[in-house]
Design an enzyme around this catalytic site. Structure first.
Site, PDB file in Angstrom:
ATOM      1  N   SER A   1       0.729  -1.281   0.034  1.00 40.79           N
ATOM      2  CA  SER A   1       0.170  -0.140   0.119  1.00 40.79           C
ATOM      3  C   SER A   1       0.973   1.444   0.024  1.00 40.79           C
ATOM      4  CB  SER A   1      -0.906  -0.083   1.104  1.00 40.79           C
ATOM      5  OG  SER A   1      -1.726  -1.091   1.178  1.00 40.79           O
TER       6      SER A   1
ATOM      7  N   THR B   1      -1.692   4.106   3.504  1.00 42.69           N
ATOM      8  CA  THR B   1      -2.390   4.830   2.499  1.00 42.69           C
ATOM      9  C   THR B   1      -2.547   6.352   2.865  1.00 42.69           C
ATOM     10  OG1 THR B   1      -3.474   2.903   1.689  1.00 42.69           O
ATOM     11  CG2 THR B   1      -4.367   4.941   1.353  1.00 42.69           C
TER      12      THR B   1
ATOM     13  N   GLU C   1     -10.426   6.678   2.542  1.00 40.15           N
ATOM     14  CA  GLU C   1      -9.854   5.163   2.294  1.00 40.15           C
ATOM     15  C   GLU C   1     -10.724   4.366   3.064  1.00 40.15           C
ATOM     16  OE1 GLU C   1      -6.073   2.232   3.402  1.00 40.15           O
ATOM     17  OE2 GLU C   1      -6.303   4.042   4.875  1.00 40.15           O
TER      18      GLU C   1
END
Length: 504
Positions: free
Chosen positions: A106, A169, A325
């Site tokens: 990620s 992220t 997210e």
């Protein structure tokens, strides 16, 4: 004469076939989709606002299974159903590999989306030149993120996640690090600290561009608080910092007009007309899975955080950039729990729909994608409408469902969804024999799907392409198969950052 009759009969036959086809709903659906595509017009206006939704680990198999799951929850067969974001007009495929890994992580993937260049696994907003963990080289090879550029251009900015706000992220929107694991000073080696690198939580505090990030909502409170000193204080928040700093207090001192919130009630009570910056940390680590929520849960849902972020950011006349997210899709997969992953995907889909309803497609570019996939598989020839979390029931020779689940060569039934690898391989801790699921409720919240290859660290990411869905200004640029860092370039072009200034 014979030839003319043959041609005439053929034309009559084709006409009758066409008429028969037009009477079927499948044909009508295809025609409707065609007309919708033909009527689609492109929007080349400047994107005042950009919202980037990232379903962490939301590969194509996850989207397909979640689509069916949501449809079945609504009492449908499921296969014809569509998640809201699947109705967005433009789609593309994104190649997710890192510069040094075939199957990505990620940190490197989100960094690509945020900076416009691919980089190594584990890197947060750096180019690929340093070695992982090399602080000195990292300081010289930072890549400016889209969020940082948006702040410089006078846009409002926000970061929302169901994971820790310091997780890979969200971190890639505002931080720079040669190691994604450096979430607090406790996680860093002494040498890196001496060389001038800062942990990710601390970097949120030293963000100096524009007026700072306007909205930060997620988990990870422990990385902002010090370890409690026995007999001196009572740290009920289980801080992990060893430097003694209370970054929450520091944030409040830095933004005296800002608001720090810790639960859903406080978030909803925010006055959107007078509140300046907002920091919301709703859990020590990640926010709980949607499946774990109950009526008394104090943590906000993803749709709640997204809605409030849009309300707050929309006050800026120069527009905003918001990254949202769905972080726990990934965690559900890592634990071989398809139900958790699919439920988190539906949570993300709801947030996307809410964002679409709250904004104008004329001025807001909405992008929905994933950083990488997972090794979730969907197979076994189940009959249409078979429960997506259930055991495989196949059709008989006449095309009708069999009365009992199908049996594998070992004489045991199996599920439609499974994993190519994972910690719960075959029969929990042993490879053979495969555990029978005959008397197991495979649709239970705590059920974990069987996996083929046992891995010590749990289920892994998948390396195949993921999808991009988009609507709004310049969304039509998302087409074909693209490198993942292309997303940054479309966002920058759509927002026309080069022509903006903070004085607009």
């Amino acid at each position: 004469m014979y030839k003319q009759m043959s041609v005439g009969l053929a034309a009559l036959w084709l006409s009758s076939v066409a008429v028969a086809a037009e009477l079927t709903p499948w044909y009508q659906q295809g025609q409707a989709a065609l007309q919708q595509a033909i009527g689609q017009t492109v929007n080349t206006s400047r994107a005042k606002n950009i919202i980037l939704f990232v379903g962490d680990g939301m590969g194509v198999s996850t989207v397909t299974a979640a689509r069916i799951y949501q449809g079945q929850l609504q009492g449908l067969a499921g296969e014809q159903h569509r998640l809201f974001f699947e109705t967005l007009p433009y789609t593309a495929l994104s190649k997710t590999y890192n510069s040094n890994q075939q199957t990505a992580d990620s940190a490197g993937t989100m960094s690509a989306m945020m900076t416009g260049v691919k980089t190594k696994a584990g890197f947060i907003a750096l180019n690929e030149r340093p070695q992982r963990g090399d602080c000195v080289a990292a300081l010289a090879n930072q890549q400016t993120t889209f969020l940082e550029q948006a702040e410089q251009a006078g846009m409002a900015t926000g970061v929302v996640t169901t994971a820790r706000i310091t997780h890979a992220t969200p971190a890639a929107t505002y931080a720079h690090s040669p190691e994604r694991g450096w979430e607090s000073d406790f996680d860093m080696p002494a040498a890196a600290k001496q060389q001038g690198c800062k942990d990710i939580a601390a970097q949120l505090l030293v963000f100096e561009l524009g007026d700072g990030i306007d909205v930060v909502l997620g988990g990870g409170r422990r990385n902002f608080l010090p370890v409690a000193k026995p007999g001196v204080d009572n740290n009920t928040f289980n801080g992990v910092r060893r430097d003694g700093r209370n970054l929450i207090n520091e944030w409040q001192a830095k933004y005296p007009q800002g608001s720090y919130v810790t639960n859903q009630q406080q978030l909803q009570a925010l006055n959107t007309s007078s509140t300046a910056q907002v920091l919301g940390l709703f859990s020590d680590s990640h926010l709980p899975y949607a499946l774990s929520r109950n009526a008394d849960s104090s943590e906000p849902r993803l749709v709640d955080m997204t809605s409030k972020a849009i309300e707050l950011l929309s006050r800026n006349q120069q527009g905003y950039f918001l990254m949202v997210e769905g972080g726990r899709i990934d965690h559900g997969h890592h634990g071989n729990s398809a139900k958790k992953a699919l439920t988190e995907t539906l949570e993300l889909a709801e947030a996307i729909e809410q964002a679409y309803r709250m904004t104008s497609a004329e001025e807001t570019l909405i992008i929905v994608t994933a950083d990488h996939s997972h090794v979730l598989t969907m197979a076994g020839y189940p009959t249409r409408g078979n429960p997506i979390l259930g055991k495989v029931v196949v059709n008989d020779e006449q095309g009708n469902p069999m009365p009992q689940p199908d049996l594998a060569l070992d004489g045991k039934p199996y599920t439609t969804l499974a994993y190519a690898n994972g910690e719960v391989a075959m029969n929990k801790k042993t490879i053979l024999p495969r555990e029978s699921v005959s008397a197991v409720n495979t649709e239970a919240d705590d059920y974990t799907q069987q996996a083929l290859v046992p891995l010590l660290y749990g289920e892994s990411h998948g390396g195949e392409d993921v999808a991009i869905y988009a609507s709004g200004p310049w969304a039509h640029l998302f087409r074909g198969v693209q490198e993942q860092h292309y997303i940054y370039h479309v966002m920058r072009h759509a927002a026309q950052l080069d022509s903006r200034s903070s004085s607009e």
